[in-house]
Design an enzyme around this catalytic site. Structure first.
Site, PDB file in Angstrom:
ATOM      1  N   GLY A 254       0.746  -1.496   0.191  1.00  0.00           N
ATOM      2  CA  GLY A 254      -0.064  -0.231   0.224  1.00  0.00           C
ATOM      3  C   GLY A 254       1.014   1.280   0.177  1.00  0.00           C
ATOM      4  O   GLY A 254       0.372   2.389  -0.032  1.00  0.00           O
ATOM      5  N   PRO A 290       4.342  -5.073  -0.506  1.00  0.00           N
ATOM      6  CA  PRO A 290       4.845  -3.924  -1.512  1.00  0.00           C
ATOM      7  C   PRO A 290       4.271  -4.395  -2.654  1.00  0.00           C
ATOM      8  O   PRO A 290       4.630  -5.392  -3.480  1.00  0.00           O
ATOM      9  CB  PRO A 290       5.796  -3.372  -1.113  1.00  0.00           C
ATOM     10  CG  PRO A 290       6.983  -3.973  -1.002  1.00  0.00           C
ATOM     11  CD  PRO A 290       6.058  -5.129   0.080  1.00  0.00           C
ATOM     12  N   GLY A 291       3.590  -3.721  -3.663  1.00  0.00           N
ATOM     13  CA  GLY A 291       3.492  -4.015  -5.122  1.00  0.00           C
ATOM     14  C   GLY A 291       4.158  -2.715  -5.768  1.00  0.00           C
ATOM     15  O   GLY A 291       5.002  -2.678  -6.197  1.00  0.00           O
ATOM     16  N   TYR A 332      -9.461   5.066 -12.780  1.00  0.00           N
ATOM     17  CA  TYR A 332      -9.624   6.561 -11.977  1.00  0.00           C
ATOM     18  C   TYR A 332      -9.621   7.337 -11.268  1.00  0.00           C
ATOM     19  O   TYR A 332      -9.752   8.501 -10.277  1.00  0.00           O
ATOM     20  CB  TYR A 332      -8.666   5.712 -10.557  1.00  0.00           C
ATOM     21  CG  TYR A 332      -8.518   4.574 -10.394  1.00  0.00           C
ATOM     22  CD1 TYR A 332      -9.065   3.364  -9.876  1.00  0.00           C
ATOM     23  CD2 TYR A 332      -7.248   3.582 -10.671  1.00  0.00           C
ATOM     24  CE1 TYR A 332      -8.602   1.837  -9.738  1.00  0.00           C
ATOM     25  CE2 TYR A 332      -6.794   2.191 -11.199  1.00  0.00           C
ATOM     26  CZ  TYR A 332      -7.689   1.661  -9.917  1.00  0.00           C
ATOM     27  OH  TYR A 332      -7.417   0.075 -10.462  1.00  0.00           O
ATOM     28  N   CYS A 358     -12.980   4.501 -29.539  1.00  0.00           N
ATOM     29  CA  CYS A 358     -13.884   4.725 -29.678  1.00  0.00           C
ATOM     30  C   CYS A 358     -14.431   4.853 -28.190  1.00  0.00           C
ATOM     31  O   CYS A 358     -15.738   4.046 -27.391  1.00  0.00           O
ATOM     32  CB  CYS A 358     -14.622   3.759 -30.680  1.00  0.00           C
ATOM     33  SG  CYS A 358     -14.320   2.936 -31.871  1.00  0.00           S
ATOM     34  N   GLU A 359     -14.344   5.699 -26.949  1.00  0.00           N
ATOM     35  CA  GLU A 359     -15.266   5.510 -25.798  1.00  0.00           C
ATOM     36  C   GLU A 359     -14.006   7.634 -25.770  1.00  0.00           C
ATOM     37  O   GLU A 359     -13.155   7.619 -25.227  1.00  0.00           O
ATOM     38  CB  GLU A 359     -14.154   4.959 -24.455  1.00  0.00           C
ATOM     39  CG  GLU A 359     -14.158   3.439 -24.880  1.00  0.00           C
ATOM     40  CD  GLU A 359     -15.795   3.169 -24.608  1.00  0.00           C
ATOM     41  OE1 GLU A 359     -16.077   3.976 -23.573  1.00  0.00           O
ATOM     42  OE2 GLU A 359     -16.000   2.111 -24.574  1.00  0.00           O
ATOM     43  N   TYR A 386       0.428  -1.604 -12.168  1.00  0.00           N
ATOM     44  CA  TYR A 386      -0.716  -1.523 -12.658  1.00  0.00           C
ATOM     45  C   TYR A 386      -1.397  -1.251 -13.938  1.00  0.00           C
ATOM     46  O   TYR A 386      -2.477  -0.485 -14.429  1.00  0.00           O
ATOM     47  CB  TYR A 386      -1.865  -1.069 -11.880  1.00  0.00           C
ATOM     48  CG  TYR A 386      -1.865  -1.589 -10.126  1.00  0.00           C
ATOM     49  CD1 TYR A 386      -2.376  -3.005  -9.731  1.00  0.00           C
ATOM     50  CD2 TYR A 386      -0.850  -0.824  -8.727  1.00  0.00           C
ATOM     51  CE1 TYR A 386      -1.976  -3.682  -8.721  1.00  0.00           C
ATOM     52  CE2 TYR A 386      -0.510  -1.234  -7.890  1.00  0.00           C
ATOM     53  CZ  TYR A 386      -0.840  -2.612  -8.042  1.00  0.00           C
ATOM     54  OH  TYR A 386      -1.644  -3.159  -6.527  1.00  0.00           O
TER      55      TYR A 386
HETATM   56  C1  LIG Z   1      -3.329  -5.563  -4.657  1.00  0.00           C
HETATM   57  C2  LIG Z   1      -2.624  -5.912  -3.141  1.00  0.00           C
HETATM   58  C3  LIG Z   1      -1.262  -5.718  -2.606  1.00  0.00           C
HETATM   59  C4  LIG Z   1      -0.218  -4.469  -3.372  1.00  0.00           C
HETATM   60  O1  LIG Z   1      -0.855  -3.382  -2.708  1.00  0.00           O
HETATM   61  P1  LIG Z   1       0.146  -2.037  -3.529  1.00  0.00           P
HETATM   62  O2  LIG Z   1      -0.519  -1.018  -3.252  1.00  0.00           O
HETATM   63  O3  LIG Z   1       0.376  -2.255  -5.049  1.00  0.00           O
HETATM   64  O4  LIG Z   1       1.688  -1.745  -2.111  1.00  0.00           O
HETATM   65  C5  LIG Z   1      -0.339  -6.126  -1.148  1.00  0.00           C
HETATM   66  N1  LIG Z   1      -1.333  -7.495  -0.707  1.00  0.00           N
HETATM   67  C6  LIG Z   1      -2.458  -7.318  -0.636  1.00  0.00           C
HETATM   68  C7  LIG Z   1      -3.616  -8.252  -0.139  1.00  0.00           C
HETATM   69  C8  LIG Z   1      -2.452  -7.035  -2.231  1.00  0.00           C
HETATM   70  O5  LIG Z   1      -4.221  -6.850  -2.725  1.00  0.00           O
END
Ligand SMILES: *Cc1c(COP(=O)(O)O)cnc(C)c1O
Length: 430
Positions: A254, A290-291, A332, A358-359, A386
């Protein structure tokens, strides 16, 4: 992990008037691989992971990269080689990380809707990997506990579990990406977690291993993480009183990134230090998921201006990337900085940067001050997370190529799709 030497240059920087990824000009990438094209920097990926690893040095901790943010095998491989584990949410992601050479003991499985088949696959991964197994199932409901217990029992195994607890904190982020409130579909209610843990501990084919939470995405402030951890630790202590000793705590992902100057994301240090202070002295292994923070700023979407359509009310720059490639602006209302690969002289105008779909919602940026000519290359920044993973084939548009730069080399890490491939699975009536 060997620390990366301090590098003078940001992985994406301008050299001789041309935007580069590491030592490769984005104009050369456009020539060699075409546009639209995703460009990732290996250095940026490694530096982002190192930010976490350095804070965690000497601790029993594991960074499980949230695969859903960018699941290209090359990205997974770069992160795995540098010590990352993985957070997966589907059988497909499990197959991907295994294909990238992941150690099952570094995989956690999240998600509200795991099917029995997915559970079986993850449990059977154990045998492939010399009986080690995936590290943990992050269970999100009471019926999922029951199902996992049944599936594990059928296979004669015990499934390691944690409960994803919903700490009911407001992450102050976009409603679509906020996940830690009572009204969200994710996790089990805080007030019900203790009873559910007791239920889990009584199930023969489950092994209670940890606790986890994930409160939302693109959080710029560290405070909600600390608030969530405080609530989790109260529960950890109550559970210890119930005779349930947890081995690990998973703080989810997150942590936000910079998309524009309006975003001032907290440093990894400022994010982790308060959390690590609260965990000090506790015999809990620390997991993080983390993503976006690992991959978001490590990628750009490279696109070319096809047409300029100046108008009375708005000026449109029609580019060859679209909402099917990068859907975040349309989905978003997200902002991505858009910069010319090579700045040109002349008066700037305000441009709507739009795709050919076409949007009317097919935009990548509104009202951007740019000096543009047909054929110019633009880089849409902070597109590593993403981006490609959420792309579609709308308008029968083949997905763009993905390229990873490593120093002076640019490697094709996913070739561009062909239109024929898009309908190859279809057939006409007999
Ligand atoms: C999406 C997600 C993440 C990663 O979220 P980021 O905002 O990209 O860091 C981590 N854990 C879970 C369970 C998620 O669904």
């Amino acid at each position: 992990m060997t620390p990366r030497p301090m590098t003078a240059l940001n992985p994406f920087h301008t050299r001789n008037g041309v935007l580069h990824a590491e030592s490769v000009a984005l104009s050369d990438i456009a020539t060699d691989f075409g546009t639209p094209c995703w460009v990732y920097s290996r250095q940026a990926l490694e530096e982002a992971l190192d930010d976490f690893q350095q804070e965690l040095a000497g601790l029993d901790a594991l960074v499980c990269y949230a695969v859903k943010a960018n699941s290209n095998l090359a990205v997974l491989d770069v992160l795995a080689r540098r010590g990352a584990g993985f957070d997966i949410v589907s059988a497909g992601e499990l197959k991907r990380v295994l294909a990238a050479g992941a150690d099952p003991q570094r995989i956690v499985f999240s998600g509200v809707g795991k099917t029995a088949a997915e559970m079986e696959l993850a449990l059977n991964t154990m045998e492939l990997a010399l009986n080690t197994g995936i590290l943990c199932f992050n269970v999100e409901s009471a019926p999922e506990l029951e199902r996992l217990n049944a599936v594990a029992g059928k296979l004669g195994k015990r499934a390691p579990i944690s409960l994803r607890v919903n700490p009911d904190v407001d992450a102050g982020t976009h409603p679509y990406i906020s996940t830690g409130l009572k009204e969200n579909k994710f996790g089990v209610a805080y007030d019900e977690a203790r009873a559910l843990y007791r239920q889990a501990a009584a199930l023969a084919h489950l092994e209670v291993s940890g606790i986890d939470c994930h409160i939302g995405s693109q959080l710029l402030d560290a405070a909600p993480f600390a608030e969530a951890l405080d609530k989790l630790l109260v529960l950890v202590d109550q559970l210890a009183g119930d005779g349930i000793e947890l081995q690990h705590i998973d703080l989810g992902g997150g942590l936000g990134i910079r998309y524009s100057d309006a975003d001032v994301p907290t440093s990894v240090h400022a994010y982790l230090q308060p959390l690590l202070a609260k965990l000090k002295g506790r015999p809990l292994r620390i997991l993080l998921e983390p993503g976006r923070r690992l991959v978001g700023n490590a990628g750009v979407l490279l696109t070319r201006v096809e047409y300029l359509k100046p108008g009375e009310v708005k000026n449109f720059a029609i580019v060859d990337a679209a909402m099917n490639d990068l859907s975040r602006p349309a989905l978003y209302g997200s902002w991505h900085d858009i910069v010319p690969v090579a700045a040109r002289a002349g008066d700037a105008a305000k441009w709507e940067i739009v795709g050919p779909i076409c949007e009317s919602g097919d935009f990548l940026g509104h009202g951007r001050e740019l000096t543009l000519a047909e054929g110019d290359l633009l880089a849409i920044l902070s597109a590593g997370a993403y981006g490609m993973v959420m792309s579609s084939n709308y308008n029968t548009r083949p997905r763009a190529a993905e390229v990873m730069v490593d120093g002076r080399e640019a490697h094709l890490v996913r070739r561009r799709e062909s239109a024929e491939e898009l309908y190859a699975l279809e057939q006409r009536l007999p």
